[in-house]
Design a protein around this motif. Structure first.
Motif, PDB file in Angstrom:
ATOM      1  N   ALA A   6     -25.868  17.487 -45.931  1.00  0.00           N
ATOM      2  CA  ALA A   6     -26.704  18.158 -46.752  1.00  0.00           C
ATOM      3  C   ALA A   6     -27.445  19.522 -45.794  1.00  0.00           C
ATOM      4  N   PRO A   7     -27.503  20.756 -46.502  1.00  0.00           N
ATOM      5  CA  PRO A   7     -28.140  21.857 -45.797  1.00  0.00           C
ATOM      6  C   PRO A   7     -29.421  21.484 -45.111  1.00  0.00           C
ATOM      7  N   GLN A   8     -30.150  20.804 -45.649  1.00  0.00           N
ATOM      8  CA  GLN A   8     -31.447  20.500 -45.013  1.00  0.00           C
ATOM      9  C   GLN A   8     -31.550  19.638 -43.809  1.00  0.00           C
ATOM     10  N   HIS A   9     -30.430  18.686 -43.825  1.00  0.00           N
ATOM     11  CA  HIS A   9     -30.151  17.526 -42.739  1.00  0.00           C
ATOM     12  C   HIS A   9     -30.111  18.180 -41.393  1.00  0.00           C
ATOM     13  N   THR A  10     -30.846  18.888 -40.988  1.00  0.00           N
ATOM     14  CA  THR A  10     -30.739  19.685 -39.529  1.00  0.00           C
ATOM     15  C   THR A  10     -31.020  18.650 -38.195  1.00  0.00           C
ATOM     16  N   GLU A  11     -31.934  17.618 -38.658  1.00  0.00           N
ATOM     17  CA  GLU A  11     -31.987  16.590 -37.386  1.00  0.00           C
ATOM     18  C   GLU A  11     -30.811  15.835 -37.324  1.00  0.00           C
ATOM     19  N   ALA A  12     -30.115  15.239 -38.491  1.00  0.00           N
ATOM     20  CA  ALA A  12     -28.838  14.490 -38.452  1.00  0.00           C
ATOM     21  C   ALA A  12     -28.159  15.404 -37.557  1.00  0.00           C
ATOM     22  N   ARG A  13     -27.847  16.654 -37.956  1.00  0.00           N
ATOM     23  CA  ARG A  13     -26.670  17.379 -37.038  1.00  0.00           C
ATOM     24  C   ARG A  13     -26.920  17.401 -35.769  1.00  0.00           C
ATOM     25  N   HIS A  14     -28.390  17.699 -35.234  1.00  0.00           N
ATOM     26  CA  HIS A  14     -28.725  17.743 -33.763  1.00  0.00           C
ATOM     27  C   HIS A  14     -28.280  16.421 -33.165  1.00  0.00           C
ATOM     28  N   ALA A  15     -28.779  15.121 -33.953  1.00  0.00           N
ATOM     29  CA  ALA A  15     -28.625  13.935 -33.412  1.00  0.00           C
ATOM     30  C   ALA A  15     -27.107  13.427 -33.036  1.00  0.00           C
ATOM     31  N   ILE A  16     -26.213  14.091 -34.038  1.00  0.00           N
ATOM     32  CA  ILE A  16     -24.901  13.766 -33.550  1.00  0.00           C
ATOM     33  C   ILE A  16     -24.431  14.593 -32.411  1.00  0.00           C
ATOM     34  N   ARG A  17     -24.775  15.895 -32.403  1.00  0.00           N
ATOM     35  CA  ARG A  17     -24.470  16.664 -31.408  1.00  0.00           C
ATOM     36  C   ARG A  17     -25.059  15.964 -29.990  1.00  0.00           C
ATOM     37  N   LYS A  18     -26.139  15.406 -30.037  1.00  0.00           N
ATOM     38  CA  LYS A  18     -26.811  14.861 -28.788  1.00  0.00           C
ATOM     39  C   LYS A  18     -25.852  13.558 -28.399  1.00  0.00           C
ATOM     40  N   THR A  19     -25.135  12.956 -29.422  1.00  0.00           N
ATOM     41  CA  THR A  19     -24.498  11.665 -29.067  1.00  0.00           C
ATOM     42  C   THR A  19     -22.987  11.534 -29.212  1.00  0.00           C
TER      43      THR A  19
ATOM     44  N   THR B 209     -34.630  30.887 -46.759  1.00  0.00           N
ATOM     45  CA  THR B 209     -35.030  30.754 -45.288  1.00  0.00           C
ATOM     46  C   THR B 209     -34.212  29.727 -44.892  1.00  0.00           C
ATOM     47  N   LEU B 210     -33.712  28.526 -45.296  1.00  0.00           N
ATOM     48  CA  LEU B 210     -33.000  27.486 -45.004  1.00  0.00           C
ATOM     49  C   LEU B 210     -31.648  27.958 -44.629  1.00  0.00           C
ATOM     50  N   GLN B 211     -30.910  29.136 -45.578  1.00  0.00           N
ATOM     51  CA  GLN B 211     -29.701  29.505 -45.177  1.00  0.00           C
ATOM     52  C   GLN B 211     -29.712  30.417 -43.931  1.00  0.00           C
ATOM     53  N   LEU B 212     -30.758  31.236 -43.761  1.00  0.00           N
ATOM     54  CA  LEU B 212     -30.812  32.073 -42.784  1.00  0.00           C
ATOM     55  C   LEU B 212     -30.468  30.869 -41.402  1.00  0.00           C
ATOM     56  N   ARG B 213     -31.513  29.980 -41.617  1.00  0.00           N
ATOM     57  CA  ARG B 213     -31.425  29.028 -40.213  1.00  0.00           C
ATOM     58  C   ARG B 213     -30.128  28.373 -39.954  1.00  0.00           C
ATOM     59  N   ILE B 214     -29.355  28.270 -41.110  1.00  0.00           N
ATOM     60  CA  ILE B 214     -28.069  27.556 -40.926  1.00  0.00           C
ATOM     61  C   ILE B 214     -27.056  28.620 -40.376  1.00  0.00           C
ATOM     62  N   HIS B 215     -27.215  29.818 -40.623  1.00  0.00           N
ATOM     63  CA  HIS B 215     -26.426  30.915 -39.981  1.00  0.00           C
ATOM     64  C   HIS B 215     -26.825  30.754 -38.588  1.00  0.00           C
ATOM     65  N   GLN B 216     -27.852  30.942 -38.253  1.00  0.00           N
ATOM     66  CA  GLN B 216     -28.327  30.795 -36.955  1.00  0.00           C
ATOM     67  C   GLN B 216     -27.941  29.493 -35.998  1.00  0.00           C
ATOM     68  N   GLU B 217     -27.965  28.456 -36.738  1.00  0.00           N
ATOM     69  CA  GLU B 217     -27.489  27.160 -36.022  1.00  0.00           C
ATOM     70  C   GLU B 217     -26.007  27.100 -35.917  1.00  0.00           C
ATOM     71  N   ASN B 218     -25.197  28.019 -36.731  1.00  0.00           N
ATOM     72  CA  ASN B 218     -23.799  27.893 -36.554  1.00  0.00           C
ATOM     73  C   ASN B 218     -23.282  29.133 -35.489  1.00  0.00           C
ATOM     74  N   LEU B 219     -24.261  30.006 -35.305  1.00  0.00           N
ATOM     75  CA  LEU B 219     -23.934  30.935 -34.296  1.00  0.00           C
ATOM     76  C   LEU B 219     -24.279  30.433 -33.007  1.00  0.00           C
ATOM     77  N   GLN B 220     -25.175  29.266 -32.870  1.00  0.00           N
ATOM     78  CA  GLN B 220     -25.464  28.668 -31.739  1.00  0.00           C
ATOM     79  C   GLN B 220     -24.154  27.646 -31.408  1.00  0.00           C
ATOM     80  N   HIS B 221     -23.899  26.683 -32.212  1.00  0.00           N
ATOM     81  CA  HIS B 221     -23.057  25.647 -32.132  1.00  0.00           C
ATOM     82  C   HIS B 221     -21.741  25.890 -32.438  1.00  0.00           C
ATOM     83  N   GLN B 222     -21.247  26.848 -33.528  1.00  0.00           N
ATOM     84  CA  GLN B 222     -19.949  27.066 -33.860  1.00  0.00           C
ATOM     85  C   GLN B 222     -19.304  25.807 -34.353  1.00  0.00           C
ATOM     86  N   ASP B 223     -19.898  25.379 -35.254  1.00  0.00           N
ATOM     87  CA  ASP B 223     -19.542  23.735 -35.767  1.00  0.00           C
ATOM     88  C   ASP B 223     -19.825  23.675 -37.423  1.00  0.00           C
ATOM     89  N   LEU B 224     -20.101  24.703 -38.027  1.00  0.00           N
ATOM     90  CA  LEU B 224     -20.451  24.326 -39.427  1.00  0.00           C
ATOM     91  C   LEU B 224     -19.323  24.956 -40.322  1.00  0.00           C
TER      92      LEU B 224
END
Length: 339
Positions: free
Chosen positions: A94-107, A135-150
């Motif tokens: 889900a778009p709002q599950h930012t913590e879940a994506r970060h947890a997977i990237r860390k592990t 606001t969430l869509q903007l954060r998703i774009h920024q997250e993708n710029l950083q990690h290139q995995d969305l």
């Protein structure tokens, strides 16, 4: 919808022209309204992503039939060409599950097999909804710029649209990764042992075609209670029992199957239970899902008390939270023997 708006405007235009008797004023009204119609059309063009089609009576908000005209808002079409991986893991999230994506990237998403390109891990999202969607869509774009995995598609992300996400995932795999050996669909709450999974898949006994594995459910009864979350009416699926299918928590398939499933899905009415729908497609293809060599390595209900040795021997285990996923993975990978 925009089609209703167009019909209303055309009715109004016809009325204006008839009452004005083609007067200069009528022509001006016609031109003005035509301009408004064109403006509305181009500002809000119709597309599958925002139409709410009811496939059955309790479909709920945002459910749509499989869209043929979707487009990717975020895409990485060269990932498989760049890395030539043996396995591609797609995590629908889900778009709002930012913590879940970060947890997977860390592990497990940061395993050395991922870092060196043997395995590629990508997240698949739809569009956010609600008051903070912009606001969430903007954060998703920024997250993708950083990690290139969305990977993000232009329809509303919701529980009822999981089957659509799965079909889009198969489309992406078919188009982008034809040379890859295997693809895996993994839920965002799964603790995944990348190395254990690769050892299993590279066994000489594992076929490279018509192969799909995971924790296979047999004889799952179709729910007919309208108050149940998984209710499916008779007119959508008449049989009382689903064919065998691998649970959606984690299943792996040979790379010939995405195209085959997509092709046969055109003949099968969609249901929102995405893993059961995969089972319907497999049944039509006459392909039986197979359990992994060791059933104990795929776990839906793990023991309540954590045990390092137990978790170290699993391939896919469901967790309760991103923090738990990080905690367990960190402990498993501490120096020294796990058992």
């Amino acid at each position: 919808t925009i089609f209703i708006q167009e019909r209303d405007y055309l009715t109004f235009l016809s009325f204006s022209l008839s009452t004005s008797k083609c007067s200069r004023r009528g022509v001006l009204v016609f031109l003005m309204m035509l301009g408004i119609l064109c403006l509305l059309y181009f500002v809000s063009p119709p597309h599958w992503g925002t139409e709410f089609h009811q496939t059955y009576e309790d479909a709920g908000p945002y459910y749509v039939a499989y869209p043929q005209n979707y487009r990717f808002i975020l895409d990485h079409p060269q990932k498989c060409k760049q890395h030539n991986p043996l396995l591609v893991v797609i995590v629908p999230v889900a778009p709002q599950h930012t913590e879940a994506r970060h947890a997977i990237r860390k592990t497990w998403g940061n395993d050395s097999l991922v870092q060196h390109g043997t395995v590629v891990v990508l997240f698949l999202l739809g569009l956010p909804s609600g008051n903070n969607s912009k606001t969430l869509q903007l954060r998703i774009h920024q997250e993708n710029l950083q990690h290139q995995d969305l990977l993000q598609i232009d329809f509303i992300d919701s529980y009822r649209n999981l089957t659509i996400k799965t079909m889009v995932m198969l489309e992406w795999l078919k188009e982008r990764c034809p040379q890859t050996l295997f693809a895996a669909k993994v839920d965002d709450d799964i603790l995944l042992n990348i190395r254990g999974l690769m050892m299993m898949l590279l066994s000489p006994s594992v076929p490279l075609s018509n192969y799909i594995t995971g924790l296979v459910w047999y004889g799952n009864v179709v729910i007919r209670d309208p108050s149940n979350k998984f209710y499916i009416p008779h007119n959508v699926y008449p049989n009382s029992v689903y064919p065998p299918y691998p649970l959606g928590m984690c299943y792996i398939m040979s790379m010939d199957l995405p195209e085959k499933i997509l092709q046969v899905s055109k003949e099968i009415k969609p249901i929102f239970i995405e893993d059961a729908y995969i089972g319907l497609c497999l049944e039509r293809l006459n392909i039986a899902p197979t359990n992994p060599p060791n059933l104990d390595q795929f776990v839906v209900n793990p023991p309540r008390v954590y045990n390092r040795c137990y978790y170290a021997k699993r391939i896919a285990v469901m967790t309760n939270s991103p923090n738990q996923l990080i905690s367990y993975w960190t402990d498993i990978h501490q120096p020294g023997p796990a058992c």
